[in-house]
Scaffold this active site. Structure first.
Site, PDB file in Angstrom:
ATOM      1  N   GLY A  24       0.166  -1.190  15.179  1.00 21.00           N
ATOM      2  CA  GLY A  24      -0.708  -1.642  14.087  1.00 21.00           C
ATOM      3  C   GLY A  24      -2.174  -1.548  14.477  1.00 21.00           C
ATOM      4  O   GLY A  24      -2.521  -1.173  15.609  1.00 21.00           O
ATOM      5  N   ASP A  26      -4.520  -4.007  14.943  1.00 20.24           N
ATOM      6  CA  ASP A  26      -4.927  -4.902  16.032  1.00 20.24           C
ATOM      7  C   ASP A  26      -4.266  -4.516  17.344  1.00 20.24           C
ATOM      8  O   ASP A  26      -4.896  -4.532  18.401  1.00 20.24           O
ATOM      9  CB  ASP A  26      -4.538  -6.358  15.707  1.00 20.24           C
ATOM     10  CG  ASP A  26      -5.457  -6.964  14.672  1.00 20.24           C
ATOM     11  OD1 ASP A  26      -6.402  -6.285  14.233  1.00 20.24           O
ATOM     12  OD2 ASP A  26      -5.230  -8.133  14.309  1.00 20.24           O
ATOM     13  N   GLN A  96       5.265  -8.881   9.391  1.00 18.80           N
ATOM     14  CA  GLN A  96       5.188  -8.277   8.061  1.00 18.80           C
ATOM     15  C   GLN A  96       3.791  -8.701   7.612  1.00 18.80           C
ATOM     16  O   GLN A  96       3.573  -9.840   7.205  1.00 18.80           O
ATOM     17  CB  GLN A  96       6.313  -8.846   7.185  1.00 18.80           C
ATOM     18  CG  GLN A  96       6.517  -8.171   5.841  1.00 18.80           C
ATOM     19  CD  GLN A  96       5.309  -8.199   4.927  1.00 18.80           C
ATOM     20  OE1 GLN A  96       4.476  -7.261   4.946  1.00 18.80           O
ATOM     21  NE2 GLN A  96       5.185  -9.234   4.121  1.00 18.80           N
ATOM     22  N   SER A  97       2.817  -7.787   7.739  1.00 16.28           N
ATOM     23  CA  SER A  97       1.408  -8.198   7.684  1.00 16.28           C
ATOM     24  C   SER A  97       0.780  -8.108   6.298  1.00 16.28           C
ATOM     25  O   SER A  97      -0.371  -8.496   6.120  1.00 16.28           O
ATOM     26  CB  SER A  97       0.584  -7.351   8.665  1.00 16.28           C
ATOM     27  OG  SER A  97       0.639  -6.003   8.265  1.00 16.28           O
ATOM     28  N   THR A 142      -3.463 -16.897  11.192  1.00 19.80           N
ATOM     29  CA  THR A 142      -4.272 -16.232  10.172  1.00 19.80           C
ATOM     30  C   THR A 142      -4.980 -17.212   9.254  1.00 19.80           C
ATOM     31  O   THR A 142      -4.484 -18.323   8.999  1.00 19.80           O
ATOM     32  CB  THR A 142      -3.369 -15.321   9.302  1.00 19.80           C
ATOM     33  OG1 THR A 142      -4.052 -15.018   8.073  1.00 19.80           O
ATOM     34  CG2 THR A 142      -2.064 -15.992   8.944  1.00 19.80           C
ATOM     35  N   GLU A 144      -4.970 -16.953   6.221  1.00 17.45           N
ATOM     36  CA  GLU A 144      -4.117 -17.157   5.032  1.00 17.45           C
ATOM     37  C   GLU A 144      -3.463 -18.534   5.067  1.00 17.45           C
ATOM     38  O   GLU A 144      -3.018 -19.030   4.038  1.00 17.45           O
ATOM     39  CB  GLU A 144      -3.039 -16.076   4.959  1.00 17.45           C
ATOM     40  CG  GLU A 144      -3.496 -14.774   4.329  1.00 17.45           C
ATOM     41  CD  GLU A 144      -3.756 -14.878   2.833  1.00 17.45           C
ATOM     42  OE1 GLU A 144      -2.895 -15.390   2.104  1.00 17.45           O
ATOM     43  OE2 GLU A 144      -4.840 -14.448   2.392  1.00 17.45           O
ATOM     44  N   TYR A 166       3.880 -15.241   2.908  1.00 15.61           N
ATOM     45  CA  TYR A 166       3.278 -14.789   4.164  1.00 15.61           C
ATOM     46  C   TYR A 166       2.571 -15.958   4.867  1.00 15.61           C
ATOM     47  O   TYR A 166       2.788 -16.223   6.048  1.00 15.61           O
ATOM     48  CB  TYR A 166       2.278 -13.663   3.863  1.00 15.61           C
ATOM     49  CG  TYR A 166       1.416 -13.264   5.042  1.00 15.61           C
ATOM     50  CD1 TYR A 166       1.805 -12.256   5.902  1.00 15.61           C
ATOM     51  CD2 TYR A 166       0.206 -13.915   5.291  1.00 15.61           C
ATOM     52  CE1 TYR A 166       1.020 -11.897   6.991  1.00 15.61           C
ATOM     53  CE2 TYR A 166      -0.584 -13.569   6.375  1.00 15.61           C
ATOM     54  CZ  TYR A 166      -0.182 -12.565   7.221  1.00 15.61           C
ATOM     55  OH  TYR A 166      -0.953 -12.223   8.289  1.00 15.61           O
ATOM     56  N   LYS A 170       3.538 -17.815   8.403  1.00 17.15           N
ATOM     57  CA  LYS A 170       2.574 -17.823   9.515  1.00 17.15           C
ATOM     58  C   LYS A 170       2.269 -19.249   9.973  1.00 17.15           C
ATOM     59  O   LYS A 170       1.974 -19.489  11.126  1.00 17.15           O
ATOM     60  CB  LYS A 170       1.281 -17.112   9.092  1.00 17.15           C
ATOM     61  CG  LYS A 170       1.379 -15.600   9.167  1.00 17.15           C
ATOM     62  CD  LYS A 170       1.215 -15.125  10.607  1.00 17.15           C
ATOM     63  CE  LYS A 170       1.259 -13.623  10.731  1.00 17.15           C
ATOM     64  NZ  LYS A 170       1.082 -13.172  12.123  1.00 17.15           N
ATOM     65  N   HIS A 196     -10.048  -8.987   9.213  1.00 14.52           N
ATOM     66  CA  HIS A 196     -10.751  -8.045  10.087  1.00 14.52           C
ATOM     67  C   HIS A 196     -10.141  -6.667   9.855  1.00 14.52           C
ATOM     68  O   HIS A 196      -8.939  -6.534   9.659  1.00 14.52           O
ATOM     69  CB  HIS A 196     -10.677  -8.495  11.539  1.00 14.52           C
ATOM     70  CG  HIS A 196      -9.304  -8.864  11.975  1.00 14.52           C
ATOM     71  ND1 HIS A 196      -8.711 -10.053  11.614  1.00 14.52           N
ATOM     72  CD2 HIS A 196      -8.403  -8.187  12.699  1.00 14.52           C
ATOM     73  CE1 HIS A 196      -7.500 -10.104  12.128  1.00 14.52           C
ATOM     74  NE2 HIS A 196      -7.271  -8.973  12.787  1.00 14.52           N
TER      75      HIS A 196
END
Ligand code: G4F
Length: 349
Positions: A24, A26, A96-97, A142, A144, A166, A170, A196
Protein backbone atom coordinates in the site's frame (compact mmCIF):
# COMPACT_ATOMS: atom_id res chain seq x y z
CA UNK A 1 15.43 -17.49 9.96
CA UNK A 2 16.20 -13.86 9.38
CA UNK A 3 19.47 -13.00 7.66
CA UNK A 4 21.85 -10.33 8.89
CA UNK A 5 22.82 -7.16 7.14
CA UNK A 6 26.34 -7.79 5.87
CA UNK A 7 27.69 -4.41 7.00
CA UNK A 8 26.44 -4.87 10.61
CA UNK A 9 29.16 -5.02 13.26
CA UNK A 10 28.86 -6.88 16.57
CA UNK A 11 28.29 -3.66 18.54
CA UNK A 12 25.43 -2.41 16.32
CA UNK A 13 21.89 -3.16 17.44
CA UNK A 14 20.01 -5.21 14.86
CA UNK A 15 17.16 -3.20 13.31
CA UNK A 16 14.56 -5.30 11.59
CA UNK A 17 10.99 -4.39 10.69
CA UNK A 18 8.02 -6.45 9.60
CA UNK A 19 5.48 -4.31 7.73
CA UNK A 20 1.98 -5.60 7.04
CA UNK A 21 0.29 -3.95 4.07
CA UNK A 22 3.66 -3.26 2.50
CA UNK A 23 2.24 -2.89 -1.02
CA UNK A 24 0.00 0.00 0.00
CA UNK A 25 0.90 3.69 -0.04
CA UNK A 26 2.04 3.89 3.59
CA UNK A 27 3.68 0.46 3.61
CA UNK A 28 5.82 1.24 0.59
CA UNK A 29 6.87 4.69 1.84
CA UNK A 30 7.71 3.20 5.25
CA UNK A 31 9.76 0.42 3.65
CA UNK A 32 11.74 3.04 1.70
CA UNK A 33 12.37 5.06 4.87
CA UNK A 34 13.47 2.08 6.98
CA UNK A 35 15.77 0.73 4.26
CA UNK A 36 17.39 4.16 4.07
CA UNK A 37 17.89 3.96 7.84
CA UNK A 38 19.71 0.65 7.50
CA UNK A 39 16.90 -1.67 8.57
CA UNK A 40 16.35 -5.15 7.32
CA UNK A 41 12.73 -5.02 6.10
CA UNK A 42 10.18 -7.80 5.63
CA UNK A 43 6.95 -6.96 3.86
CA UNK A 44 3.86 -9.06 4.50
CA UNK A 45 1.64 -9.47 1.45
CA UNK A 46 -1.50 -11.51 0.91
CA UNK A 47 -1.38 -14.45 -1.46
CA UNK A 48 -3.15 -13.47 -4.67
CA UNK A 49 -2.80 -14.81 -8.21
CA UNK A 50 -1.04 -11.55 -9.12
CA UNK A 51 0.21 -9.42 -6.22
CA UNK A 52 -0.19 -5.69 -6.75
CA UNK A 53 3.38 -4.48 -6.39
CA UNK A 54 3.03 -1.21 -8.28
CA UNK A 55 4.34 0.64 -5.18
CA UNK A 56 6.99 -1.91 -4.27
CA UNK A 57 8.39 -3.26 -7.55
CA UNK A 58 11.54 -1.21 -6.92
CA UNK A 59 12.15 -3.14 -3.68
CA UNK A 60 12.13 -6.61 -5.24
CA UNK A 61 15.87 -6.59 -5.91
CA UNK A 62 16.86 -4.75 -2.72
CA UNK A 63 19.30 -6.93 -0.73
CA UNK A 64 17.73 -6.01 2.63
CA UNK A 65 14.09 -6.42 1.60
CA UNK A 66 12.04 -9.66 1.58
CA UNK A 67 8.37 -10.34 0.85
CA UNK A 68 6.58 -12.83 3.11
CA UNK A 69 3.16 -14.32 2.38
CA UNK A 70 0.70 -13.80 5.23
CA UNK A 71 -2.73 -12.54 6.09
CA UNK A 72 -4.28 -10.71 9.04
CA UNK A 73 -7.16 -13.17 8.68
CA UNK A 74 -4.85 -16.13 9.33
CA UNK A 75 -3.30 -16.29 12.81
CA UNK A 76 -0.73 -19.00 12.02
CA UNK A 77 0.60 -17.10 9.04
CA UNK A 78 1.38 -14.16 11.34
CA UNK A 79 3.34 -16.29 13.79
CA UNK A 80 5.24 -17.85 10.88
CA UNK A 81 6.05 -14.37 9.54
CA UNK A 82 7.41 -13.34 12.95
CA UNK A 83 9.50 -16.52 13.21
CA UNK A 84 10.87 -15.98 9.73
CA UNK A 85 11.67 -12.27 10.07
CA UNK A 86 12.58 -12.08 13.79
CA UNK A 87 11.60 -8.39 13.81
CA UNK A 88 12.49 -5.78 16.39
CA UNK A 89 9.57 -3.65 15.18
CA UNK A 90 6.20 -4.56 13.63
CA UNK A 91 4.16 -1.97 11.73
CA UNK A 92 0.58 -3.09 11.22
CA UNK A 93 -0.56 -1.11 8.18
CA UNK A 94 -2.62 -3.78 6.41
CA UNK A 95 -6.33 -3.04 6.33
CA UNK A 96 -9.45 -2.80 4.24
CA UNK A 97 -8.51 0.86 3.90
CA UNK A 98 -11.37 2.26 1.84
CA UNK A 99 -14.07 3.80 4.05
CA UNK A 100 -16.63 3.84 1.22
CA UNK A 101 -16.44 0.05 0.71
CA UNK A 102 -16.83 -0.68 4.39
CA UNK A 103 -20.64 -0.46 4.09
CA UNK A 104 -20.53 -3.09 1.34
CA UNK A 105 -18.16 -5.48 3.18
CA UNK A 106 -18.67 -4.61 6.86
CA UNK A 107 -17.90 -8.09 8.12
CA UNK A 108 -14.60 -8.39 6.26
CA UNK A 109 -13.73 -4.85 7.35
CA UNK A 110 -14.35 -5.81 10.99
CA UNK A 111 -12.44 -9.05 10.61
CA UNK A 112 -9.28 -7.46 9.17
CA UNK A 113 -9.28 -3.92 10.62
CA UNK A 114 -10.46 -5.03 14.05
CA UNK A 115 -9.78 -8.71 14.77
CA UNK A 116 -6.71 -8.66 12.50
CA UNK A 117 -5.03 -6.37 15.02
CA UNK A 118 -5.86 -8.80 17.83
CA UNK A 119 -4.40 -11.67 15.80
CA UNK A 120 -1.14 -9.80 15.29
CA UNK A 121 -0.92 -8.83 18.96
CA UNK A 122 -1.53 -12.45 19.98
CA UNK A 123 1.09 -13.65 17.50
CA UNK A 124 3.61 -11.16 18.92
CA UNK A 125 2.77 -12.22 22.47
CA UNK A 126 3.38 -15.87 21.60
CA UNK A 127 6.54 -15.04 19.67
CA UNK A 128 7.89 -13.02 22.61
CA UNK A 129 7.10 -15.85 25.02
CA UNK A 130 8.85 -18.41 22.81
CA UNK A 131 11.94 -16.33 22.11
CA UNK A 132 12.23 -13.86 25.01
CA UNK A 133 12.69 -11.15 22.38
CA UNK A 134 10.95 -7.77 22.74
CA UNK A 135 9.05 -6.52 19.74
CA UNK A 136 7.76 -2.97 19.37
CA UNK A 137 4.34 -2.73 17.73
CA UNK A 138 2.78 0.12 15.72
CA UNK A 139 -0.94 0.08 14.97
CA UNK A 140 -2.31 2.22 12.14
CA UNK A 141 -5.26 3.88 13.86
CA UNK A 142 -7.08 6.69 12.09
CA UNK A 143 -8.85 10.02 12.39
CA UNK A 144 -11.99 8.19 11.12
CA UNK A 145 -12.37 7.10 14.75
CA UNK A 146 -13.24 10.75 15.56
CA UNK A 147 -15.88 10.68 12.82
CA UNK A 148 -18.49 13.17 13.94
CA UNK A 149 -15.81 15.25 15.72
CA UNK A 150 -16.94 15.97 19.24
CA UNK A 151 -14.04 18.46 19.46
CA UNK A 152 -12.41 20.41 16.61
CA UNK A 153 -9.45 20.06 16.18
CA UNK A 154 -9.31 16.53 17.60
CA UNK A 155 -6.45 15.37 19.79
CA UNK A 156 -5.51 12.22 21.70
CA UNK A 157 -8.02 12.93 24.50
CA UNK A 158 -10.98 13.74 22.21
CA UNK A 159 -13.87 11.24 22.56
CA UNK A 160 -14.43 9.00 19.54
CA UNK A 161 -17.57 8.90 17.38
CA UNK A 162 -16.93 6.71 14.31
CA UNK A 163 -19.31 7.07 11.35
CA UNK A 164 -18.59 3.96 9.26
CA UNK A 165 -18.01 0.22 9.71
CA UNK A 166 -14.41 1.11 8.86
CA UNK A 167 -14.13 3.60 11.73
CA UNK A 168 -15.84 1.23 14.18
CA UNK A 169 -13.47 -1.62 13.28
CA UNK A 170 -10.43 0.65 13.58
CA UNK A 171 -11.63 1.72 17.01
CA UNK A 172 -11.51 -1.92 18.14
CA UNK A 173 -7.94 -2.11 16.78
CA UNK A 174 -7.02 1.02 18.72
CA UNK A 175 -8.51 -0.19 22.01
CA UNK A 176 -7.14 -3.73 21.79
CA UNK A 177 -3.67 -2.24 21.19
CA UNK A 178 -4.05 -0.08 24.30
CA UNK A 179 -5.40 -3.06 26.21
CA UNK A 180 -2.44 -5.30 25.30
CA UNK A 181 -0.07 -2.51 26.34
CA UNK A 182 -1.82 -2.26 29.71
CA UNK A 183 -2.47 -5.99 30.19
CA UNK A 184 0.89 -7.42 29.14
CA UNK A 185 3.25 -4.44 29.22
CA UNK A 186 3.78 -4.67 25.45
CA UNK A 187 5.46 -1.78 23.65
CA UNK A 188 2.39 -1.11 21.52
CA UNK A 189 1.48 2.30 20.07
CA UNK A 190 -1.33 3.63 17.92
CA UNK A 191 -0.75 6.42 15.45
CA UNK A 192 -4.02 8.31 14.98
CA UNK A 193 -3.25 9.63 11.52
CA UNK A 194 -5.37 12.19 9.74
CA UNK A 195 -5.67 11.89 5.95
CA UNK A 196 -2.35 11.61 4.19
CA UNK A 197 -1.85 11.14 0.50
CA UNK A 198 0.86 10.78 -2.13
CA UNK A 199 1.45 9.85 -5.75
CA UNK A 200 1.21 6.21 -4.56
CA UNK A 201 -2.36 6.62 -3.24
CA UNK A 202 -4.96 4.16 -4.58
CA UNK A 203 -7.03 5.60 -7.42
CA UNK A 204 -10.32 5.10 -5.51
CA UNK A 205 -9.46 7.78 -2.90
CA UNK A 206 -10.69 11.27 -3.66
CA UNK A 207 -7.32 13.04 -3.91
CA UNK A 208 -5.78 10.59 -6.35
CA UNK A 209 -9.06 10.28 -8.26
CA UNK A 210 -8.90 14.05 -8.78
CA UNK A 211 -5.20 14.30 -9.72
CA UNK A 212 -5.55 11.34 -12.10
CA UNK A 213 -8.77 12.84 -13.50
CA UNK A 214 -7.43 16.33 -14.16
CA UNK A 215 -4.40 14.99 -16.00
CA UNK A 216 -6.63 12.74 -18.14
CA UNK A 217 -8.75 15.80 -18.94
CA UNK A 218 -5.62 17.74 -19.91
CA UNK A 219 -4.51 14.92 -22.21
CA UNK A 220 -7.96 14.55 -23.76
CA UNK A 221 -8.41 11.03 -22.35
CA UNK A 222 -11.51 11.98 -20.31
CA UNK A 223 -13.90 14.92 -20.32
CA UNK A 224 -14.99 14.96 -16.66
CA UNK A 225 -14.51 13.51 -13.17
CA UNK A 226 -17.46 11.93 -11.30
CA UNK A 227 -17.42 12.62 -7.58
CA UNK A 228 -19.69 12.39 -4.54
CA UNK A 229 -19.84 14.94 -1.71
CA UNK A 230 -17.73 18.02 -2.50
CA UNK A 231 -18.43 19.75 0.81
CA UNK A 232 -16.56 17.56 3.28
CA UNK A 233 -13.31 18.88 4.77
CA UNK A 234 -10.15 16.89 5.35
CA UNK A 235 -6.83 17.58 7.07
CA UNK A 236 -4.52 16.34 4.30
CA UNK A 237 -0.78 15.76 4.77
CA UNK A 238 1.91 14.10 2.67
CA UNK A 239 2.36 10.36 3.38
CA UNK A 240 6.21 10.28 3.49
CA UNK A 241 6.07 12.80 6.37
CA UNK A 242 3.57 10.59 8.21
CA UNK A 243 5.54 7.33 7.95
CA UNK A 244 8.42 9.15 9.61
CA UNK A 245 6.05 9.87 12.51
CA UNK A 246 5.22 6.15 12.75
CA UNK A 247 8.91 5.32 13.03
CA UNK A 248 9.48 8.04 15.65
CA UNK A 249 6.71 6.58 17.84
CA UNK A 250 8.63 3.31 18.09
CA UNK A 251 11.93 5.05 18.93
CA UNK A 252 10.59 6.45 22.24
CA UNK A 253 11.41 5.02 25.66
CA UNK A 254 7.72 4.53 26.50
CA UNK A 255 4.86 3.39 24.26
CA UNK A 256 2.09 5.92 23.69
CA UNK A 257 -0.56 7.03 21.18
CA UNK A 258 -0.14 10.10 18.97
CA UNK A 259 -2.22 12.17 16.57
CA UNK A 260 -0.44 13.14 13.33
CA UNK A 261 -2.10 15.97 11.42
CA UNK A 262 -1.35 19.31 9.75
CA UNK A 263 -3.96 21.27 11.74
CA UNK A 264 -5.55 22.66 8.55
CA UNK A 265 -8.69 21.37 6.86
CA UNK A 266 -9.71 22.01 3.25
CA UNK A 267 -12.82 21.03 1.32
CA UNK A 268 -12.91 18.74 -1.70
CA UNK A 269 -13.80 21.88 -3.70
CA UNK A 270 -10.59 23.55 -2.53
CA UNK A 271 -8.61 20.45 -3.50
CA UNK A 272 -10.26 20.63 -6.93
CA UNK A 273 -9.23 24.32 -7.23
CA UNK A 274 -5.59 23.43 -6.56
CA UNK A 275 -5.51 20.41 -8.88
CA UNK A 276 -7.23 22.13 -11.82
CA UNK A 277 -4.96 25.16 -11.35
CA UNK A 278 -2.00 22.85 -12.03
CA UNK A 279 -3.33 22.20 -15.54
CA UNK A 280 -4.30 25.83 -16.15
CA UNK A 281 -8.07 25.61 -15.48
CA UNK A 282 -9.62 28.03 -12.97
CA UNK A 283 -13.31 27.29 -13.46
CA UNK A 284 -13.73 23.51 -13.25
CA UNK A 285 -17.54 23.44 -13.00
CA UNK A 286 -17.95 21.91 -16.48
CA UNK A 287 -15.44 19.17 -15.72
CA UNK A 288 -16.85 17.79 -12.45
CA UNK A 289 -20.13 15.83 -12.19
CA UNK A 290 -21.70 14.83 -8.92
CA UNK A 291 -22.74 11.21 -8.91
CA UNK A 292 -24.91 9.73 -6.10
CA UNK A 293 -22.99 6.44 -6.41
CA UNK A 294 -20.08 8.13 -4.62
CA UNK A 295 -22.15 9.50 -1.73
CA UNK A 296 -21.83 7.68 1.61
CA UNK A 297 -24.68 6.47 3.88
CA UNK A 298 -23.09 8.50 6.73
CA UNK A 299 -20.53 11.21 6.05
CA UNK A 300 -17.69 12.57 8.12
CA UNK A 301 -18.14 16.26 7.36
CA UNK A 302 -14.94 17.66 8.85
CA UNK A 303 -11.67 16.17 10.05
CA UNK A 304 -9.03 18.40 11.55
CA UNK A 305 -6.34 17.33 13.98
CA UNK A 306 -4.11 18.81 16.63
CA UNK A 307 -0.63 17.22 16.56
CA UNK A 308 0.81 19.28 19.44
CA UNK A 309 1.71 16.16 21.42
CA UNK A 310 3.62 14.63 18.49
CA UNK A 311 5.38 17.96 17.91
CA UNK A 312 6.45 18.18 21.57
CA UNK A 313 7.40 14.57 22.27
CA UNK A 314 8.43 13.23 18.86
CA UNK A 315 9.65 16.52 17.44
CA UNK A 316 7.46 15.64 14.45
CA UNK A 317 6.15 18.23 11.99
CA UNK A 318 4.73 17.85 8.49
CA UNK A 319 7.13 19.27 5.87
CA UNK A 320 5.05 19.27 2.67
CA UNK A 321 1.92 21.44 2.55
CA UNK A 322 -1.24 20.76 0.57
CA UNK A 323 -0.42 22.92 -2.48
CA UNK A 324 3.04 21.32 -2.73
CA UNK A 325 1.55 17.86 -2.43
CA UNK A 326 -1.06 18.52 -5.13
CA UNK A 327 1.75 19.72 -7.40
CA UNK A 328 3.71 16.49 -6.85
CA UNK A 329 0.64 14.27 -7.39
CA UNK A 330 -0.49 16.07 -10.55
CA UNK A 331 3.05 15.99 -12.01
CA UNK A 332 3.34 12.23 -11.37
CA UNK A 333 -0.09 11.48 -12.83
CA UNK A 334 0.68 13.63 -15.84
CA UNK A 335 3.82 11.57 -16.51
CA UNK A 336 1.97 8.27 -16.09
CA UNK A 337 -1.04 9.29 -18.17
CA UNK A 338 1.15 10.76 -20.92
CA UNK A 339 2.71 7.29 -21.33
CA UNK A 340 -0.78 5.76 -21.26
CA UNK A 341 -1.97 8.21 -23.91
CA UNK A 342 1.04 7.37 -26.11
CA UNK A 343 0.38 3.62 -25.71
CA UNK A 344 -3.28 4.11 -26.61
CA UNK A 345 -2.41 6.10 -29.73
CA UNK A 346 0.10 3.41 -30.80
CA UNK A 347 -2.45 0.61 -30.32
CA UNK A 348 -4.95 2.50 -32.49
CA UNK A 349 -2.47 2.92 -35.39
O1 G4F B 1 -10.46 10.01 -0.04
P1 G4F B 1 -11.51 9.43 0.81
O2 G4F B 1 -12.10 8.14 0.34
O3 G4F B 1 -10.86 9.29 2.26
P2 G4F B 1 -11.50 9.11 3.70
O4 G4F B 1 -12.85 8.52 3.64
O5 G4F B 1 -11.35 10.39 4.42
O6 G4F B 1 -10.53 8.00 4.32
C1 G4F B 1 -9.12 8.10 4.24
O7 G4F B 1 -8.62 8.78 5.36
C2 G4F B 1 -8.84 8.12 6.62
C3 G4F B 1 -8.19 8.97 7.70
O8 G4F B 1 -9.09 10.00 8.06
C4 G4F B 1 -8.23 6.73 6.60
F1 G4F B 1 -8.49 6.12 7.76
C5 G4F B 1 -8.82 5.94 5.46
O9 G4F B 1 -8.20 4.65 5.39
C6 G4F B 1 -8.54 6.69 4.17
O10 G4F B 1 -7.15 6.77 4.01
O11 G4F B 1 -12.70 10.45 1.02
C7 G4F B 1 -12.49 11.77 1.48
C8 G4F B 1 -13.77 12.57 1.34
C9 G4F B 1 -15.02 11.92 1.90
O12 G4F B 1 -15.77 12.89 2.59
C10 G4F B 1 -15.78 11.46 0.69
O13 G4F B 1 -17.20 11.41 0.87
O14 G4F B 1 -14.02 12.75 -0.05
C11 G4F B 1 -15.40 12.55 -0.29
N1 G4F B 1 -15.58 12.17 -1.69
C12 G4F B 1 -16.30 12.90 -2.59
N2 G4F B 1 -16.32 12.26 -3.77
C13 G4F B 1 -15.12 11.08 -2.29
C14 G4F B 1 -15.58 11.13 -3.61
N3 G4F B 1 -14.35 10.06 -1.85
C15 G4F B 1 -14.01 9.09 -2.74
N4 G4F B 1 -13.21 8.08 -2.30
N5 G4F B 1 -14.48 9.11 -4.04
C16 G4F B 1 -15.26 10.10 -4.52
O15 G4F B 1 -15.67 10.08 -5.70
Amino acid sequence: MAGTISSMTNTQVRKCALITGVNGMDGSHLADLLLEKGYEVYGLERRTSKPNRSNTAHLEAHPNFTFIIGDLGDQNSLLRALNQSEPTEVYNLAAQSFVGSSWMIPEQTGNINGLGVLRMLEAIREYQENTSENVKFYQAATSEMFGKMVENPAKETTPFYPRSPYGVAKLYGYWITKNYRESYGMFACSGILFNHESERRGIEFVTRKITDGVTKIKLGLEDHISLGNLDSYRDWGYAPDYVEGMWLMLQQDEPDDFVLATGDAYSIREFLDLAFKEIGITDWSDYVKQDPRFMRPAEVDVLRGDATKAQKILNWKPKVNLAEMVKIMVAEDLKRNTILSYQLSRSEE
